[in-house]
Design a protein around this motif. Structure first.
Motif, PDB file in Angstrom:
ATOM      1  N   ALA A   1       0.754  -1.103  -0.053  1.00 21.48           N
ATOM      2  CA  ALA A   1       0.015  -0.064   0.084  1.00 21.48           C
ATOM      3  C   ALA A   1       0.873   1.295   0.074  1.00 21.48           C
ATOM      4  N   ALA A   2       1.982   1.106   0.730  1.00 20.03           N
ATOM      5  CA  ALA A   2       3.067   2.390   0.748  1.00 20.03           C
ATOM      6  C   ALA A   2       3.388   2.523  -0.688  1.00 20.03           C
ATOM      7  N   LYS A   3       4.026   1.533  -1.165  1.00 22.60           N
ATOM      8  CA  LYS A   3       4.638   1.660  -2.473  1.00 22.60           C
ATOM      9  C   LYS A   3       3.773   2.161  -3.570  1.00 22.60           C
ATOM     10  N   VAL A   4       2.375   1.666  -3.381  1.00 20.92           N
ATOM     11  CA  VAL A   4       1.441   1.920  -4.417  1.00 20.92           C
ATOM     12  C   VAL A   4       1.063   3.417  -4.299  1.00 20.92           C
ATOM     13  N   ASN A   5       1.027   3.906  -3.046  1.00 24.06           N
ATOM     14  CA  ASN A   5       0.755   5.433  -2.929  1.00 24.06           C
ATOM     15  C   ASN A   5       1.832   6.228  -3.318  1.00 24.06           C
ATOM     16  N   GLU A   6       3.032   5.797  -3.123  1.00 23.51           N
ATOM     17  CA  GLU A   6       4.382   6.426  -3.367  1.00 23.51           C
ATOM     18  C   GLU A   6       4.058   6.818  -4.915  1.00 23.51           C
ATOM     19  N   ASN A   7       4.060   5.582  -5.890  1.00 22.78           N
ATOM     20  CA  ASN A   7       3.774   5.530  -7.188  1.00 22.78           C
ATOM     21  C   ASN A   7       2.752   6.331  -7.694  1.00 22.78           C
ATOM     22  N   GLU A   8       1.605   6.422  -7.057  1.00 21.52           N
ATOM     23  CA  GLU A   8       0.464   7.164  -7.359  1.00 21.52           C
ATOM     24  C   GLU A   8       0.943   8.957  -7.211  1.00 21.52           C
ATOM     25  N   ASN A   9       1.480   9.068  -6.233  1.00 23.77           N
ATOM     26  CA  ASN A   9       2.209  10.634  -5.932  1.00 23.77           C
ATOM     27  C   ASN A   9       3.015  11.009  -6.990  1.00 23.77           C
ATOM     28  N   LYS A  10       3.877   9.862  -7.474  1.00 23.07           N
ATOM     29  CA  LYS A  10       4.663  10.118  -8.507  1.00 23.07           C
ATOM     30  C   LYS A  10       3.953  10.312  -9.727  1.00 23.07           C
ATOM     31  N   ILE A  11       2.999   9.825 -10.223  1.00 23.03           N
ATOM     32  CA  ILE A  11       2.354   9.971 -11.225  1.00 23.03           C
ATOM     33  C   ILE A  11       1.474  11.048 -11.253  1.00 23.03           C
ATOM     34  N   ALA A  12       1.039  11.572 -10.226  1.00 18.20           N
ATOM     35  CA  ALA A  12       0.356  12.971 -10.090  1.00 18.20           C
ATOM     36  C   ALA A  12       1.304  14.024 -10.195  1.00 18.20           C
ATOM     37  N   GLU A  13       2.624  13.930  -9.623  1.00 20.52           N
ATOM     38  CA  GLU A  13       3.517  14.765  -9.912  1.00 20.52           C
ATOM     39  C   GLU A  13       3.739  15.154 -11.606  1.00 20.52           C
ATOM     40  N   LEU A  14       3.880  13.731 -12.301  1.00 24.88           N
ATOM     41  CA  LEU A  14       4.155  13.851 -13.456  1.00 24.88           C
ATOM     42  C   LEU A  14       3.015  14.574 -14.522  1.00 24.88           C
ATOM     43  N   LYS A  15       1.731  14.113 -14.175  1.00 24.27           N
ATOM     44  CA  LYS A  15       0.538  14.858 -14.597  1.00 24.27           C
ATOM     45  C   LYS A  15       0.627  16.386 -14.578  1.00 24.27           C
ATOM     46  N   ALA A  16       1.100  16.894 -13.452  1.00 22.70           N
ATOM     47  CA  ALA A  16       1.121  18.324 -13.008  1.00 22.70           C
ATOM     48  C   ALA A  16       2.328  18.621 -13.956  1.00 22.70           C
ATOM     49  N   LYS A  17       3.500  18.206 -13.860  1.00 23.53           N
ATOM     50  CA  LYS A  17       4.478  18.701 -14.798  1.00 23.53           C
ATOM     51  C   LYS A  17       4.124  18.729 -16.293  1.00 23.53           C
ATOM     52  N   MET A  18       3.359  17.799 -16.789  1.00 23.96           N
ATOM     53  CA  MET A  18       2.932  17.682 -17.950  1.00 23.96           C
ATOM     54  C   MET A  18       1.939  19.099 -18.429  1.00 23.96           C
ATOM     55  N   LYS A  19       0.869  19.413 -17.488  1.00 26.61           N
ATOM     56  CA  LYS A  19       0.424  20.437 -17.566  1.00 26.61           C
ATOM     57  C   LYS A  19       1.079  21.623 -17.873  1.00 26.61           C
ATOM     58  N   LYS A  20       2.259  21.931 -17.099  1.00 31.23           N
ATOM     59  CA  LYS A  20       2.839  23.090 -17.145  1.00 31.23           C
ATOM     60  C   LYS A  20       3.826  23.157 -18.395  1.00 31.23           C
ATOM     61  N   THR A  21       4.125  22.159 -18.898  1.00 32.92           N
ATOM     62  CA  THR A  21       4.854  22.360 -20.052  1.00 32.92           C
ATOM     63  C   THR A  21       4.389  22.878 -21.296  1.00 32.92           C
ATOM     64  N   GLY A  22       3.211  22.058 -21.792  1.00 38.98           N
ATOM     65  CA  GLY A  22       2.363  22.651 -23.010  1.00 38.98           C
ATOM     66  C   GLY A  22       3.182  22.406 -23.969  1.00 38.98           C
ATOM     67  N   ASN A  23       4.064  21.191 -24.182  1.00 38.93           N
ATOM     68  CA  ASN A  23       4.785  20.975 -25.382  1.00 38.93           C
ATOM     69  C   ASN A  23       3.744  20.005 -26.218  1.00 38.93           C
ATOM     70  N   SER A  24       4.043  19.843 -27.655  1.00 35.57           N
ATOM     71  CA  SER A  24       3.654  18.962 -28.394  1.00 35.57           C
ATOM     72  C   SER A  24       3.694  17.608 -28.203  1.00 35.57           C
ATOM     73  N   ILE A  25       4.766  17.147 -27.412  1.00 37.48           N
ATOM     74  CA  ILE A  25       4.969  15.750 -27.154  1.00 37.48           C
ATOM     75  C   ILE A  25       4.006  15.374 -25.971  1.00 37.48           C
ATOM     76  N   ASP A  26       3.135  16.161 -25.460  1.00 37.34           N
ATOM     77  CA  ASP A  26       2.345  16.114 -24.511  1.00 37.34           C
ATOM     78  C   ASP A  26       1.423  14.539 -24.567  1.00 37.34           C
ATOM     79  N   ALA A  27       0.800  14.200 -25.742  1.00 36.00           N
ATOM     80  CA  ALA A  27       0.064  13.290 -26.079  1.00 36.00           C
ATOM     81  C   ALA A  27       0.785  11.973 -25.915  1.00 36.00           C
ATOM     82  N   MET A  28       2.021  11.968 -26.249  1.00 34.67           N
ATOM     83  CA  MET A  28       2.996  10.667 -26.160  1.00 34.67           C
ATOM     84  C   MET A  28       3.117  10.669 -24.557  1.00 34.67           C
ATOM     85  N   TYR A  29       3.637  11.645 -23.857  1.00 31.77           N
ATOM     86  CA  TYR A  29       3.918  11.767 -22.369  1.00 31.77           C
ATOM     87  C   TYR A  29       2.690  11.258 -21.640  1.00 31.77           C
ATOM     88  N   ALA A  30       1.541  11.791 -22.038  1.00 31.76           N
ATOM     89  CA  ALA A  30       0.152  11.261 -21.140  1.00 31.76           C
ATOM     90  C   ALA A  30      -0.101   9.897 -21.387  1.00 31.76           C
TER      91      ALA A  30
END
Length: 154
Positions: free
Chosen positions: A70-99
């Motif tokens: 459960a702790a590892k899954v939560n940690e992974n979920e947090n990393k994924i949320a960080e990646l999503k937030a980072k992706m929204k800030k960039t606004g690059n054209s590679i966002d679809a592949m990244y998403a």
């Protein structure tokens, strides 16, 4: 008189041969029984080893494993949320592949969590094999998440 001695000697010889022959047969029979007993013992030992290998986790070990998962899954979920937030800030054209990659990682994380939830901790399950597979999956997911967070800008 000679005839009686020869007859007596011949009778003694035949009786001795029969007795020796019977002892050999009995001895062979006992040896065969010993071999069967040894084989049965080996089969029983092999079954016990298999049962030991296919042991279930103790209640404490299983609970610890679930808590760590459960702790590892939560940690992974947090990393994924960080990646999503980072992706929204960039606004690059590679966002679809990244998403898409982020979604795949998120699905893998959910699959691992579901696998742990559906695992039946009983004698018919192979606990050691399950742990090995789980650890392999978590390592792969961790590496994939780490690769996604590496910034390749130079």
């Amino acid at each position: 008189m000679k005839k009686t001695i020869y007859t007596l000697a011949l009778t003694t010889f035949i009786a001795g041969s029969v007795l020796v022959g019977c002892q050999t047969s009995t001895k062979k029979e006992l040896e065969a029984k010993d071999k069967v007993t040894d084989a049965q013992r080996e089969v029983r030992d092999a079954k016990e080893e298999l049962m030991e290998a296919r042991k279930e986790a103790t209640a404490e070990e299983w609970q610890t494993f679930k808590n760590e998962t459960a702790a590892k899954v939560n940690e992974n979920e947090n990393k994924i949320a960080e990646l999503k937030a980072k992706m929204k800030k960039t606004g690059n054209s590679i966002d679809a592949m990244y998403a898409k990659k982020i979604e795949e990682l998120e699905q893998k994380n959910k699959d691992i969590e579901a696998k742990v939830e559906t695992y039946k901790n009983d004698r018919s399950s192979d606990w050691e094999s399950f742990k090995r597979e789980y650890n392999h999956d978590m390592t792969e997911l961790g590496e994939a998440l780490k690769d996604m967070t590496i910034d390749n800008k130079n």
